[in-house]
Motif scaffolding. Structure first.
Motif, PDB file in Angstrom:
ATOM      1  N   ILE A 120       0.847  -1.191   0.000  1.00 21.06           N
ATOM      2  CA  ILE A 120       0.000   0.000   0.000  1.00 21.06           C
ATOM      3  C   ILE A 120       0.887   1.248   0.000  1.00 21.06           C
ATOM      4  N   GLY A 121       0.501   2.228  -0.774  1.00 20.33           N
ATOM      5  CA  GLY A 121       1.185   3.518  -0.730  1.00 20.33           C
ATOM      6  C   GLY A 121       1.541   4.041  -2.101  1.00 20.33           C
ATOM      7  N   GLU A 122       2.466   4.994  -2.099  1.00 16.23           N
ATOM      8  CA  GLU A 122       2.840   5.677  -3.323  1.00 16.23           C
ATOM      9  C   GLU A 122       4.357   5.795  -3.338  1.00 16.23           C
ATOM     10  N   ILE A 123       5.005   5.445  -4.437  1.00 16.65           N
ATOM     11  CA  ILE A 123       6.466   5.569  -4.522  1.00 16.65           C
ATOM     12  C   ILE A 123       6.792   6.969  -5.031  1.00 16.65           C
ATOM     13  N   LYS A 124       7.686   7.625  -4.324  1.00 14.37           N
ATOM     14  CA  LYS A 124       8.093   8.967  -4.786  1.00 14.37           C
ATOM     15  C   LYS A 124       9.062   8.811  -5.947  1.00 14.37           C
ATOM     16  N   LYS A 125       8.968   9.671  -6.905  1.00 12.70           N
ATOM     17  CA  LYS A 125       9.766   9.611  -8.139  1.00 12.70           C
ATOM     18  C   LYS A 125       9.746   8.206  -8.747  1.00 12.70           C
ATOM     19  N   PRO A 126       8.594   7.738  -9.124  1.00 15.38           N
ATOM     20  CA  PRO A 126       8.507   6.380  -9.691  1.00 15.38           C
ATOM     21  C   PRO A 126       9.009   6.351 -11.140  1.00 15.38           C
ATOM     22  N   ASP A 127       9.368   5.166 -11.602  1.00 13.87           N
ATOM     23  CA  ASP A 127       9.756   4.998 -13.008  1.00 13.87           C
ATOM     24  C   ASP A 127       8.522   4.875 -13.895  1.00 13.87           C
ATOM     25  N   ALA A 128       7.421   4.509 -13.295  1.00 14.85           N
ATOM     26  CA  ALA A 128       6.167   4.437 -14.053  1.00 14.85           C
ATOM     27  C   ALA A 128       4.985   4.589 -13.105  1.00 14.85           C
ATOM     28  N   SER A 129       3.877   5.113 -13.643  1.00 14.87           N
ATOM     29  CA  SER A 129       2.655   5.202 -12.841  1.00 14.87           C
ATOM     30  C   SER A 129       1.444   4.983 -13.733  1.00 14.87           C
ATOM     31  N   ALA A 130       0.368   4.499 -13.138  1.00  9.01           N
ATOM     32  CA  ALA A 130      -0.856   4.242 -13.920  1.00  9.01           C
ATOM     33  C   ALA A 130      -2.076   4.289 -13.016  1.00  9.01           C
ATOM     34  N   THR A 131      -3.155   4.842 -13.565  1.00 10.68           N
ATOM     35  CA  THR A 131      -4.444   4.840 -12.860  1.00 10.68           C
ATOM     36  C   THR A 131      -5.424   4.035 -13.685  1.00 10.68           C
ATOM     37  N   ILE A 132      -6.148   3.161 -13.009  1.00 10.89           N
ATOM     38  CA  ILE A 132      -7.154   2.363 -13.724  1.00 10.89           C
ATOM     39  C   ILE A 132      -8.482   2.455 -12.981  1.00 10.89           C
ATOM     40  N   GLY A 133      -9.572   2.519 -13.739  1.00  8.01           N
ATOM     41  CA  GLY A 133     -10.902   2.644 -13.135  1.00  8.01           C
ATOM     42  C   GLY A 133     -11.143   4.065 -12.678  1.00  8.01           C
ATOM     43  N   ASN A 134     -12.301   4.311 -12.102  1.00  9.00           N
ATOM     44  CA  ASN A 134     -12.616   5.624 -11.549  1.00  9.00           C
ATOM     45  C   ASN A 134     -13.714   5.489 -10.507  1.00  9.00           C
ATOM     46  N   GLY A 138     -16.923   2.797  -9.211  1.00 11.11           N
ATOM     47  CA  GLY A 138     -16.831   2.311  -7.840  1.00 11.11           C
ATOM     48  C   GLY A 138     -15.496   1.677  -7.523  1.00 11.11           C
ATOM     49  N   ASP A 139     -14.572   1.706  -8.466  1.00  7.15           N
ATOM     50  CA  ASP A 139     -13.244   1.133  -8.252  1.00  7.15           C
ATOM     51  C   ASP A 139     -12.198   2.032  -8.878  1.00  7.15           C
ATOM     52  N   GLN A 140     -11.173   2.345  -8.125  1.00  6.19           N
ATOM     53  CA  GLN A 140     -10.034   3.052  -8.728  1.00  6.19           C
ATOM     54  C   GLN A 140      -8.752   2.593  -8.076  1.00  6.19           C
ATOM     55  N   LEU A 141      -7.748   2.306  -8.914  1.00  7.00           N
ATOM     56  CA  LEU A 141      -6.435   1.913  -8.405  1.00  7.00           C
ATOM     57  C   LEU A 141      -5.382   2.830  -9.015  1.00  7.00           C
ATOM     58  N   ASN A 142      -4.481   3.326  -8.177  1.00  6.62           N
ATOM     59  CA  ASN A 142      -3.351   4.116  -8.664  1.00  6.62           C
ATOM     60  C   ASN A 142      -2.072   3.336  -8.357  1.00  6.62           C
ATOM     61  N   PHE A 143      -1.326   2.967  -9.396  1.00  8.68           N
ATOM     62  CA  PHE A 143      -0.087   2.211  -9.205  1.00  8.68           C
ATOM     63  C   PHE A 143       1.139   3.080  -9.444  1.00  8.68           C
ATOM     64  N   THR A 144       2.193   2.803  -8.687  1.00 14.48           N
ATOM     65  CA  THR A 144       3.504   3.401  -8.956  1.00 14.48           C
ATOM     66  C   THR A 144       4.543   2.284  -8.882  1.00 14.48           C
ATOM     67  N   LYS A 146      14.229  -5.329 -13.571  1.00  9.90           N
ATOM     68  CA  LYS A 146      13.390  -6.011 -12.586  1.00  9.90           C
ATOM     69  C   LYS A 146      12.531  -5.015 -11.791  1.00  9.90           C
ATOM     70  N   ILE A 147      11.339  -5.449 -11.430  1.00 14.48           N
ATOM     71  CA  ILE A 147      10.463  -4.581 -10.638  1.00 14.48           C
ATOM     72  C   ILE A 147      10.988  -4.546  -9.202  1.00 14.48           C
ATOM     73  N   LYS A 148      11.598  -3.438  -8.868  1.00 16.81           N
ATOM     74  CA  LYS A 148      12.205  -3.347  -7.537  1.00 16.81           C
ATOM     75  C   LYS A 148      11.146  -3.071  -6.483  1.00 16.81           C
ATOM     76  N   ASN A 149      10.215  -2.196  -6.854  1.00 16.17           N
ATOM     77  CA  ASN A 149       9.141  -1.874  -5.910  1.00 16.17           C
ATOM     78  C   ASN A 149       7.879  -1.523  -6.689  1.00 16.17           C
ATOM     79  N   ILE A 150       6.752  -1.866  -6.105  1.00 13.68           N
ATOM     80  CA  ILE A 150       5.458  -1.523  -6.721  1.00 13.68           C
ATOM     81  C   ILE A 150       4.460  -1.278  -5.597  1.00 13.68           C
ATOM     82  N   LYS A 151       3.720  -0.170  -5.700  1.00 11.08           N
ATOM     83  CA  LYS A 151       2.746   0.162  -4.651  1.00 11.08           C
ATOM     84  C   LYS A 151       1.426   0.608  -5.280  1.00 11.08           C
TER      85      LYS A 151
END
Lengths: 383, 126
Positions: free
Chosen positions: B19-33, B37-43, B50-55
């Motif tokens: 859970i959370g948000e990565i500061k200065k991420p290499d990529a980000s995406a929002t899906i849904g709204n 009734g569903d929204q996910l924000n990924f960083t 390799k995926i070092k971190n994902i939140k």
């Protein structure tokens, strides 16, 4: 720990009611339509129950038709009256926030060639009499407006609507399911032609309800074959259920005044604590013209089903109008009719109290709700 | 209506992973709204392919939060190519099943992952 705050869905069966019902599952099992003595003894009990129910609703026993519940009563009355009175017209008016057993049925009738109007509600959750007047037509056969709503608990001005309907020469039906436990309702004084009631909303058993009819108005039966209930509703009597309904109604009516006062006090305390402890909440619908046991609350920035599931994990049981929790993944049409914006539709919780809800139950609920809202907000992407 | 979540789904909802948000991420995406009734924000942070971190952040129901937890856990430490192979069936299986009307949550988590990888690859080309 279990705190049940979903009493608009169903209520706990009263112990006295259960006790009154049990003999009819044991030794007094005879069919009230049978001619032998056991059957006829039960027939007397059936008719005695009908008399008591009529008395408690302030009407006559010839107007009581037993059904499997209010969904059946709603279907029977609306379809039955519309189909039987086509010489009078084809127009039906319902409110935009009727229970699905009225709302979906009206849509079905529309598909079958009937003319249906949906009376909107204002942002307080109440229909407007002026708008209603404009919908009434010469060929309006039936108007169906609930006394109080199941999701937001708002009370409709049915007295005035009945008067206007009668002046127009049309018939009036009211779904009394949610109102009956808390509102003083006299069928005859209200001049109601038709009404629907379900036993399990006032501590009676599930699977039994009443359709109040007017024997002078034509109506087609929904279930045919056997001729019970004067041909209005065939099918073997659910005598245990009917005895239970009669007993539950008797208790409910005799305690109505004190329950109303008691439940309202606890509900008002609940709202006070909610406002004090939890930021960003809104009440859906008018608070003043509302059943005393209902609170429908919007929790901004977090999703309703998540709140519900986490509350449930703490033993607190509520309900939500969120799309996520619906089988068809559609949000509540009641909240839509209330004018909630699209992004507001999935953050609502319905709390419905009972006469057994205590202040301690509310304190426990608030303590948990506070933590839950804080946690869910902590990872919400909505700023 | 049947809405029985498995114990594992409930555990992931009550104690979500990543859970959370990565500061200065290499990529980000929002899906849904919020409307559906569903929204996910990924960083995401990527190191040496390799995926070092994902939140993730969520406005969503219990299964939305649980499926995003499972998805992020599954791809963390994997290469981008390996992550691309993750399928929504894998998430449902991992949770021991999802109620029928909730299966779309697992699809959404995968769609979010695809969008995230797409954003990463787009930035990589620049």
């Amino acid at each position: 720990m279990k705190i049940y705050l979903d009493n608009a869905a169903t209520t706990k069966l009263d112990g006295q009611v259960r006790k009154a019902m049990l003999p009819f599952y044991k030794e007094k099992f005879a069919n009230p339509s049978s001619i032998h003595f056991s059957g006829q003894k039960n027939n007397l009990i059936l008719e005695d129950s009908r008399e008591k129910i009529a008395k408690n609703l302030d009407t006559t026993s010839d107007r009581i038709v037993f059904t499997s519940g209010a969904s059946e009563a709603n279907n029977f009355i609306i379809r039955g009256v519309m189909e039987a009175n086509q010489d009078k017209g084809k127009h039906l008016i319902i409110s935009a926030i009727e229970h699905p057993s009225v709302y979906d049925l009206a849509k079905d009738l529309k598909k079958r060639g009937f003319d249906v109007d949906f009376l909107p509600i204002n942002n307080k959750g109440i229909v407007e009499v002026d708008k209603f007047k404009k919908l009434l037509k010469k060929d309006t056969v039936l108007v169906s407006i609930m006394a109080a709503n199941n999701e937001i608990g708002t009370k409709q001005p049915i007295e005035e609507l009945i008067k206007l309907t009668k002046e127009n020469g049309s018939y009036f039906h009211s779904d009394l399911v949610q109102a009956i436990a808390y509102e003083d309702i006299s069928i005859d004084k209200l001049n109601l032609d038709f009404a629907s009631i379900s036993a399990h909303k006032f501590n009676g058993p599930t699977g039994v309800g009443i359709a109040i009819i007017n024997p002078k108005i034509k109506i087609n039966p929904l279930i045919i074959g056997g001729g019970q209930e004067g041909d209005y509703r065939s099918g073997t009597y659910n005598l245990a259920g009917i005895v239970g309904l009669s007993k539950a109604l008797e208790i409910s009516c005799s305690q109505r005044k004190e329950n109303r006062k008691k439940v309202k006090e606890v509900r008002d305390y609940f709202l006070k604590q909610l406002k004090k402890e939890i930021p960003d909440i809104k009440i859906n619908g008018c608070l003043k013209r509302r059943l005393p046991n209902n609170l429908n609350i919007r929790f901004e920035k977090i999703e309703g089903e998540a709140i519900l599931i986490e509350l449930s994990s703490k033993g607190i049981e509520v309900s939500t109008g969120s799309a996520c929790s619906a089988l068809n993944l559609k949000s509540s049409y009641v909240l839509m009719a209330l004018g909630l914006k699209d992004e507001e539709l999935n953050s609502n919780i319905r709390f419905t109290l009972s006469k057994d809800t205590s202040l301690a139950d509310i304190d426990y609920t608030i303590t948990n709700l506070k933590k839950i809202v804080k946690r869910l907000k902590s990872f919400s992407p909505i700023k | 209506m049947s809405l029985n979540y498995t114990k594992k789904t409930l555990d992931y909802f009550l104690k979500p992973k990543n859970i959370g948000e990565i500061k200065k991420p290499d990529a980000s995406a929002t899906i849904g709204n919020m409307v559906c009734g569903d929204q996910l924000n990924f960083t995401m942070k990527v190191e040496k392919g390799k995926i070092k971190n994902i939140k993730f952040l969520s406005f969503g129901c219990a299964s939305n939060i649980a499926t995003a937890s499972v998805m992020t856990q599954a791809v963390k430490g994997k290469t981008i190519e390996e992550a691309k192979k993750l399928d929504w069936h894998d998430i449902v299986k991992d949770l021991g099943g999802l109620p029928q009307q909730k299966v779309h949550c697992s699809v959404m988590a995968i769609d979010g992952l695809k969008k995230l990888i797409k954003d990463y690859e787009k930035k990589l080309k620049k």
